[in-house]
Design an enzyme around this catalytic site. Structure first.
Site, PDB file in Angstrom:
ATOM      1  N   ALA A  81     -34.496  84.801  87.879  1.00 38.86           N
ATOM      2  CA  ALA A  81     -34.810  85.697  88.993  1.00 38.86           C
ATOM      3  C   ALA A  81     -36.053  85.238  89.743  1.00 38.86           C
ATOM      4  O   ALA A  81     -37.125  85.087  89.154  1.00 38.86           O
ATOM      5  CB  ALA A  81     -35.012  87.121  88.478  1.00 38.86           C
ATOM      6  N   TYR A 121     -44.055  79.765  98.379  1.00 35.00           N
ATOM      7  CA  TYR A 121     -43.022  79.767  97.334  1.00 35.00           C
ATOM      8  C   TYR A 121     -43.429  78.871  96.182  1.00 35.00           C
ATOM      9  O   TYR A 121     -43.431  79.271  95.010  1.00 35.00           O
ATOM     10  CB  TYR A 121     -41.680  79.297  97.902  1.00 35.00           C
ATOM     11  CG  TYR A 121     -40.716  78.843  96.835  1.00 35.00           C
ATOM     12  CD1 TYR A 121     -40.249  79.749  95.871  1.00 35.00           C
ATOM     13  CD2 TYR A 121     -40.288  77.514  96.759  1.00 35.00           C
ATOM     14  CE1 TYR A 121     -39.379  79.332  94.870  1.00 35.00           C
ATOM     15  CE2 TYR A 121     -39.419  77.102  95.770  1.00 35.00           C
ATOM     16  CZ  TYR A 121     -38.967  78.010  94.823  1.00 35.00           C
ATOM     17  OH  TYR A 121     -38.123  77.599  93.825  1.00 35.00           O
ATOM     18  N   THR A 146     -39.201  74.858  89.435  1.00 34.43           N
ATOM     19  CA  THR A 146     -38.817  73.960  90.521  1.00 34.43           C
ATOM     20  C   THR A 146     -39.703  72.723  90.576  1.00 34.43           C
ATOM     21  O   THR A 146     -40.859  72.751  90.131  1.00 34.43           O
ATOM     22  CB  THR A 146     -38.916  74.706  91.874  1.00 34.43           C
ATOM     23  OG1 THR A 146     -38.738  73.788  92.954  1.00 34.43           O
ATOM     24  CG2 THR A 146     -40.293  75.352  92.036  1.00 34.43           C
ATOM     25  N   ASP A 147     -39.172  71.662  91.180  1.00 36.49           N
ATOM     26  CA  ASP A 147     -39.979  70.455  91.382  1.00 36.49           C
ATOM     27  C   ASP A 147     -41.028  70.648  92.469  1.00 36.49           C
ATOM     28  O   ASP A 147     -41.976  69.864  92.579  1.00 36.49           O
ATOM     29  CB  ASP A 147     -39.089  69.254  91.725  1.00 36.49           C
ATOM     30  CG  ASP A 147     -38.187  69.464  92.933  1.00 36.49           C
ATOM     31  OD1 ASP A 147     -38.238  70.544  93.558  1.00 36.49           O
ATOM     32  OD2 ASP A 147     -37.392  68.555  93.243  1.00 36.49           O
ATOM     33  N   GLU A 148     -40.906  71.705  93.265  1.00 40.41           N
ATOM     34  CA  GLU A 148     -41.855  71.900  94.359  1.00 40.41           C
ATOM     35  C   GLU A 148     -43.275  72.187  93.878  1.00 40.41           C
ATOM     36  O   GLU A 148     -44.227  72.069  94.654  1.00 40.41           O
ATOM     37  CB  GLU A 148     -41.384  73.031  95.276  1.00 40.41           C
ATOM     38  CG  GLU A 148     -40.125  72.685  96.031  1.00 40.41           C
ATOM     39  CD  GLU A 148     -39.978  73.488  97.304  1.00 40.41           C
ATOM     40  OE1 GLU A 148     -40.996  73.776  97.959  1.00 40.41           O
ATOM     41  OE2 GLU A 148     -38.831  73.806  97.653  1.00 40.41           O
ATOM     42  N   LYS A 166     -44.356  79.827  92.187  1.00 36.21           N
ATOM     43  CA  LYS A 166     -43.655  79.270  91.018  1.00 36.21           C
ATOM     44  C   LYS A 166     -44.636  78.520  90.109  1.00 36.21           C
ATOM     45  O   LYS A 166     -44.523  78.587  88.877  1.00 36.21           O
ATOM     46  CB  LYS A 166     -42.516  78.350  91.460  1.00 36.21           C
ATOM     47  CG  LYS A 166     -41.352  79.062  92.106  1.00 36.21           C
ATOM     48  CD  LYS A 166     -40.693  80.069  91.169  1.00 36.21           C
ATOM     49  CE  LYS A 166     -39.904  79.376  90.056  1.00 36.21           C
ATOM     50  NZ  LYS A 166     -39.162  80.363  89.220  1.00 36.21           N
TER      51      LYS A 166
END
Length: 351
Positions: A89, A165, A139-141, A169
């Site tokens: 989520a 974002y 995430t890879d971000e 994360k």
């Protein structure tokens, strides 16, 4: 040496969203003797109908609720005797985070912390010694951006998030790590590259492009279209998560990639060629006539790339889909599910 762990009863947050939906279908096909409880707030990108074929099965339950509702999560952990929490989520669309960051910080940071507090209370405080897993999907971000010649992200790459974002994360990753190191919560984390496949909400690049090309509408490309992403077919991602949950080392992070670096513009041209071949008599052929260029978004990362050596060597992971085979499967799914995407959304962008 890796741990071996056998899940039996899973709580899957965000299980009506894109990756979560695919995970639930994948898991129950692989392990029909397991039970899955899905917790989803059904925001714009979560659709209960994604799980309609599972309704009524004895090994499946859907709960409409928010991960910020800690008492609800505690109740589910207790009454379902959950041993494994898989946390998908999240607010995940970069463009939305740029124009409305508050919701991202609330869901991705506070929501993750709410889950961790519930897990700690039930699994550690109330049932000392209870064997469990809390798997956090990231995430890879969080690693920032790469130049064309930089080596790919590894698990030791310093965090340098560039969007609200990505920052939310990154913060959630750190909180998960802290709960493992401070309290002994049995956690694992995965950082994945760009997913694609069935059930993806049509604000993301591939389903947006498919829906617009099929309607002969413009397909917007940010800037020069040379932003590079590593594309991961969603069930290859789920196979990686499966390996991490069952064999991964507690407290470790594993990068999951698809070994498919593509520039956005190249990806769209490949998609256009695929649709040209599929519909040679369409009035929209050649489909690449619908490509349009728009002003680049603020802070747009230039390149992401995942080095997945760790998960390959430790856990035997290997993507099964090539980009060509995965893209073909994705197109066929969207062609068969027109009701899913028709109408679409006007907000666009990529992860």
């Amino acid at each position: 040496m890796t741990d071996t762990y056998q899940p039996h009863k899973l709580l899957v947050t965000g299980g009506a969203g894109f990756i979560g939906t695919n995970f639930v279908h994948y898991w129950l096909q692989q392990y029909p003797d397991n039970r899955i409880v899905v917790l989803d707030a059904l925001t714009y990108a979560g659709r209960r109908e994604n799980l309609q074929t599972l309704e009524g099965q004895s090994n499946f339950r859907f709960v409409h609720g928010d991960i910020l509702d800690q008492p609800l999560v505690e109740q589910l952990l207790r009454e379902e005797d959950i041993d494994t929490l898989v946390h998908f989520a999240a607010e995940s669309h970069v463009d939305r985070s740029i124009y409305g960051p508050d919701e991202f910080l609330k869901t991705n940071i506070d929501g993750t912390h709410s889950l961790l507090k519930a897990a700690k209370k039930v699994w550690l405080d109330e049932k000392p010694g209870f064997v469990h897993r809390f798997h956090h999907v990231s995430t890879d971000e969080v690693y920032g951006t790469l130049s064309p010649t930089d080596p790919a992200f590894t698990e030791t790459t310093p965090y340098a998030p560039n969007s609200p974002y990505a920052a939310s994360k990154a913060a959630s990753d750190h909180v998960v790590r802290a709960y493992q190191h401070t309290y002994g919560l049995q956690t694992t984390t995965s950082n994945c590259s760009n997913n694609y496949g069935p059930y993806q909400y049509p604000e993301k690049l591939i389903p947006l492009a498919i829906s617009r090309l099929l309607q002969g509408r413009p397909v917007p490309i940010y800037g020069d279209g040379q932003q590079i992403r590593d594309w991961l077919y969603v069930d290859d991602h789920n196979r990686g998560i499966d390996l991490i949950i069952r064999q991964g080392r507690v407290g470790e992070t594993y990068n999951i990639g698809g070994n498919n670096e593509q520039a956005n513009l190249s990806l769209i041209h490949e998609l256009c060629a695929l649709l040209d071949a599929r519909f040679p008599d369409s009035a929209h052929v050649p489909h690449n006539q619908h490509i349009t260029y728009v002003t680049d978004r603020p802070g747009h990362d230039r390149r992401y790339a995942i080095d997945n050596t760790k998960i390959c060597l430790e856990l035997g992971y290997m993507p099964q889909e090539t980009f060509q085979s995965g893209l073909a499967k994705t197109v066929e799914w969207y062609l068969a599910q027109e009701a899913f995407w028709r109408g679409g959304v006007e907000l666009f962008g990529v992860h």
